[in-house]
Design a protein around this motif. Structure first.
Motif, PDB file in Angstrom:
ATOM      1  N   THR A  72       0.831  -1.197   0.000  1.00 19.88           N
ATOM      2  CA  THR A  72       0.000   0.000   0.000  1.00 19.88           C
ATOM      3  C   THR A  72       0.874   1.260   0.000  1.00 19.88           C
ATOM      4  N   LYS A  73       0.551   2.154  -0.912  1.00 16.86           N
ATOM      5  CA  LYS A  73       1.283   3.415  -0.964  1.00 16.86           C
ATOM      6  C   LYS A  73       0.599   4.417  -0.041  1.00 16.86           C
ATOM      7  N   LEU A  74       1.358   4.943   0.900  1.00 16.21           N
ATOM      8  CA  LEU A  74       0.813   5.945   1.818  1.00 16.21           C
ATOM      9  C   LEU A  74       0.791   7.302   1.140  1.00 16.21           C
ATOM     10  N   PRO A  75      -0.170   8.137   1.495  1.00 17.67           N
ATOM     11  CA  PRO A  75      -0.236   9.467   0.870  1.00 17.67           C
ATOM     12  C   PRO A  75       0.967  10.318   1.253  1.00 17.67           C
ATOM     13  N   LEU A 134      -1.709  13.877   3.728  1.00 15.97           N
ATOM     14  CA  LEU A 134      -2.195  13.269   4.970  1.00 15.97           C
ATOM     15  C   LEU A 134      -2.353  14.308   6.074  1.00 15.97           C
ATOM     16  N   SER A 135      -1.468  15.298   6.097  1.00 20.32           N
ATOM     17  CA  SER A 135      -1.592  16.347   7.122  1.00 20.32           C
ATOM     18  C   SER A 135      -2.880  17.142   6.929  1.00 20.32           C
ATOM     19  N   ILE A 136      -3.262  17.369   5.655  1.00 18.81           N
ATOM     20  CA  ILE A 136      -4.508  18.088   5.378  1.00 18.81           C
ATOM     21  C   ILE A 136      -5.711  17.233   5.786  1.00 18.81           C
ATOM     22  N   ASN A 137      -5.655  15.926   5.424  1.00 20.09           N
ATOM     23  CA  ASN A 137      -6.781  15.036   5.758  1.00 20.09           C
ATOM     24  C   ASN A 137      -6.990  14.923   7.269  1.00 20.09           C
ATOM     25  N   LEU A 138      -5.885  14.859   8.019  1.00 12.84           N
ATOM     26  CA  LEU A 138      -5.985  14.688   9.476  1.00 12.84           C
ATOM     27  C   LEU A 138      -5.988  15.999  10.244  1.00 12.84           C
ATOM     28  N   LYS A 139      -5.812  17.102   9.496  1.00 13.10           N
ATOM     29  CA  LYS A 139      -5.835  18.432  10.102  1.00 13.10           C
ATOM     30  C   LYS A 139      -4.742  18.604  11.158  1.00 13.10           C
ATOM     31  N   SER A 187      10.824   3.697   1.982  1.00 15.08           N
ATOM     32  CA  SER A 187      10.738   4.866   1.108  1.00 15.08           C
ATOM     33  C   SER A 187      11.488   4.570  -0.181  1.00 15.08           C
ATOM     34  N   LEU A 188      10.778   4.632  -1.300  1.00 17.42           N
ATOM     35  CA  LEU A 188      11.385   4.389  -2.608  1.00 17.42           C
ATOM     36  C   LEU A 188      11.563   5.716  -3.325  1.00 17.42           C
ATOM     37  N   PRO A 189      12.772   6.040  -3.781  1.00 20.53           N
ATOM     38  CA  PRO A 189      13.032   7.333  -4.443  1.00 20.53           C
ATOM     39  C   PRO A 189      12.095   7.568  -5.622  1.00 20.53           C
ATOM     40  N   ASN A 190      11.545   8.746  -5.670  1.00 20.49           N
ATOM     41  CA  ASN A 190      10.672   9.199  -6.765  1.00 20.49           C
ATOM     42  C   ASN A 190       9.376   8.409  -6.871  1.00 20.49           C
ATOM     43  N   LYS A 191       9.104   7.538  -5.887  1.00 17.51           N
ATOM     44  CA  LYS A 191       7.871   6.748  -5.930  1.00 17.51           C
ATOM     45  C   LYS A 191       6.971   7.007  -4.717  1.00 17.51           C
ATOM     46  N   GLY A 192       7.575   7.097  -3.537  1.00 11.03           N
ATOM     47  CA  GLY A 192       6.783   7.354  -2.353  1.00 11.03           C
ATOM     48  C   GLY A 192       7.085   6.397  -1.216  1.00 11.03           C
ATOM     49  N   THR A 193       6.183   6.367  -0.225  1.00 10.94           N
ATOM     50  CA  THR A 193       6.341   5.532   0.963  1.00 10.94           C
ATOM     51  C   THR A 193       5.350   4.383   0.893  1.00 10.94           C
ATOM     52  N   PHE A 194       5.868   3.132   1.103  1.00 14.20           N
ATOM     53  CA  PHE A 194       5.046   1.937   0.930  1.00 14.20           C
ATOM     54  C   PHE A 194       5.110   1.051   2.181  1.00 14.20           C
ATOM     55  N   VAL A 195       3.993   0.360   2.452  1.00 11.12           N
ATOM     56  CA  VAL A 195       3.939  -0.613   3.540  1.00 11.12           C
ATOM     57  C   VAL A 195       4.728  -1.848   3.134  1.00 11.12           C
ATOM     58  N   ILE A 196       5.557  -2.348   4.024  1.00 18.26           N
ATOM     59  CA  ILE A 196       6.303  -3.564   3.752  1.00 18.26           C
ATOM     60  C   ILE A 196       5.803  -4.680   4.646  1.00 18.26           C
ATOM     61  N   GLY A 197       5.978  -5.921   4.216  1.00 21.23           N
ATOM     62  CA  GLY A 197       5.532  -7.069   4.991  1.00 21.23           C
ATOM     63  C   GLY A 197       4.950  -8.118   4.090  1.00 21.23           C
TER      64      GLY A 197
END
Length: 492
Positions: free
Chosen positions: A44-47, A52-57, A78-88
């Motif tokens: 899963t790619k995290l926003p 996410l800061s806007i969504n959670l205020k 964290s993958l460069p130029n791709k984003g942050t992903f859940v591992i497992g």
């Protein structure tokens, strides 16, 4: 893969801005919880932090700290130029986040996912009530304790350097055991050293340790026909055969013990000889000697519980059986500081050294650390004579309460009850002249703000009796409690 913005993070991440826990840790914990439960599956790619800061205020730096925490714990990459992903490990059946309910994240499971043995033997027999007046089975009044003085001793102990507190091992403070052994020698005629003592948290813990070491399934244990229910529960948990022995005005029936010994092997006899629980009768000196002889002859253990040795009013207390034991057949248990604030009390076991060595192994498992500071405080109270001074002062008050309580019973309930003024202890044993439904009486009294727990009621086809404690009641409280009891007896 779904876009990260499709996940309604705000639906399961709830922030309590009044909590002592920082916001970033609240968010981190809830995201980790979602990952653990498969709500955020593998890959899963995290926003982004801004989204996410806007969504959670919350501030963007807060989300940056959240992602740093997830990364440090190994939940995301964290993958460069791709984003942050859940591992497992990837789930076989991914959870549909859109149908996910918040309660799945925040509620702990209501039941286990595995089977286990259950037993009603150790069900808690004690009841509680919000009634203004409460009878118990004979406990001291903590309002009489000098809490300030005890606190000062404890505080001074805390301020000392560790080496001044004394050596501690996994069976208690050496300083306390030395002073307690001397105290028991002087007050109860027990010719022991600190090597014969094991310090426990309570009488129940003492009996549990003794049972674990000395009893096996199928052993026979003798107890009084009426006996302390908590101890019986421990024996039942050990899967022993419990046989009851009649009790009369001189204590346990020794001839009945002799008859049983001739027919079968007895492993242990449990008794409260000083003031039998619940009847308060004292085991006669002659029967004490006979029991010691029987124990030597037939090889059964005597477990002597001296739960209220310190409370004597009319004469000097009879010394314990253990003080006359020359064959190592008696194990003596008791409590120290019973009249003090609950946190200042402790239990103990007295036994020969070879058995003590085995007991220390068990205590080292269930209570390895103990409470060295509290034990040192108790040791100082013995060394300074504070315990003797306090007992002398409190005994005068408890004697006055006993006399007043029995006077009230005589005045208001003598036509209904038979009782004897106890020579010691903090309770009165009373038998009803005419059978009364005691549970019904208890329920009626609750309506008038008086609570009588079921553990104080003894009723069968041959007996209707109660054990009522007076130690925890002031004279004004006794007046009101006996008035309520008398009133409800008359309307039954």
């Amino acid at each position: 893969m779904s876009s990260p913005v499709e996940f309604p993070y705000e639906s399961f991440i709830k922030i309590d801005r009044n909590s002592d826990v920082s916001i970033y840790m609240q968010v981190s914990t809830q995201l980790i919880n979602a990952i653990q439960r498969g709500v955020l599956p593998f890959g899963t790619k995290l926003p982004g932090t801004r989204v996410l800061s806007i969504n959670l205020k919350v501030h963007r730096n807060t989300i940056v700290a959240v992602y740093d925490e997830l990364f440090s714990q190994g939940w995301v990459e964290s993958l460069p130029n791709k984003g942050t992903f859940v591992i497992g490990k990837e789930n076989d059946k991914p959870v549909n986040i859109l149908s996910f309910e918040k309660k799945q994240l925040v509620n702990y499971p209501k039941s286990t996912g595995f089977a286990f043995k259950t037993s009603n033997i150790l069900d808690n027999p004690f009841e509680h009530s919000n009634c203004e007046f409460v009878f118990d089975d004979g406990t001291p009044d903590v309002r009489l304790t000098q809490i300030d003085h005890h606190s000062r001793i404890y505080s001074s102990t805390l301020k000392r350097k560790a080496h001044k507190v004394g050596h501690y091992n996994n069976d208690g403070s050496e300083f306390f055991k030395k002073n307690l052994s001397h105290y028991l020698n002087i007050s109860r005629g027990l010719p022991i050293s600190k090597n014969n003592l094991l310090i426990t948290r309570s009488t129940e813990m003492s009996i549990y340790i003794v049972s674990e070491i000395l009893l096996s399934a199928g052993d026979t244990v003798l107890v009084g026909e009426l006996s302390y229910f908590s101890v019986n529960m421990i024996f039942q948990k050990s899967r022993v055969n419990i046989q009851t022995i009649p009790i009369d005005d001189d204590g346990i029936d020794v001839e009945e013990v002799r008859k049983i010994c001739k027919k079968q092997k007895i492993r242990m006899l449990y008794l409260t000889p000083h003031h039998h629980y619940p009847t308060t009768v004292t085991l006669s000196a002659q029967r004490r000697l006979e029991l010691l002889k029987l124990s030597q002859e037939y090889g059964f253990i005597i477990l002597e519980d001296d739960y209220d040795y310190d409370f004597n009013y009319d004469k000097s207390p009879i010394l314990p059986l253990a003080s006359a034991d020359t064959s190592g057949m008696v194990i003596y248990i008791g409590s120290f500081g019973k009249s003090l604030v609950p946190g200042f009390r402790t239990g103990f076991i007295v036994a020969p050294e070879n058995l003590m060595n085995e007991m220390r192994k068990y205590l080292g498992i269930i209570d390895r650390q103990g409470d060295v500071l509290m034990e040192h405080v108790l040791g100082e109270m013995i060394a300074e004579g504070e315990i003797n001074r306090y007992l002398k002062k409190s005994l005068k008050i408890y004697k006055e309460r006993r006399d007043y309580f029995t006077m009230l019973l005589e005045q208001q309930l003598s036509e209904h009850l038979d009782f004897k003024k106890p020579s010691g202890g903090l309770a009165v044993w009373m038998k009803w002249k005419t059978p009364v439904n005691l549970m019904q009486l208890s329920h009626h009294c609750i309506k008038d703000n008086l609570f009588i727990p079921k553990t104080l009621l003894y009723q069968n086809k041959n007996l209707t009796a109660m054990r009522l404690g007076f130690g925890n009641l002031s004279m004004e409280e006794m007046d009101k409690s006996i008035d309520i009891l008398s009133k409800n007896v008359k309307i039954l």
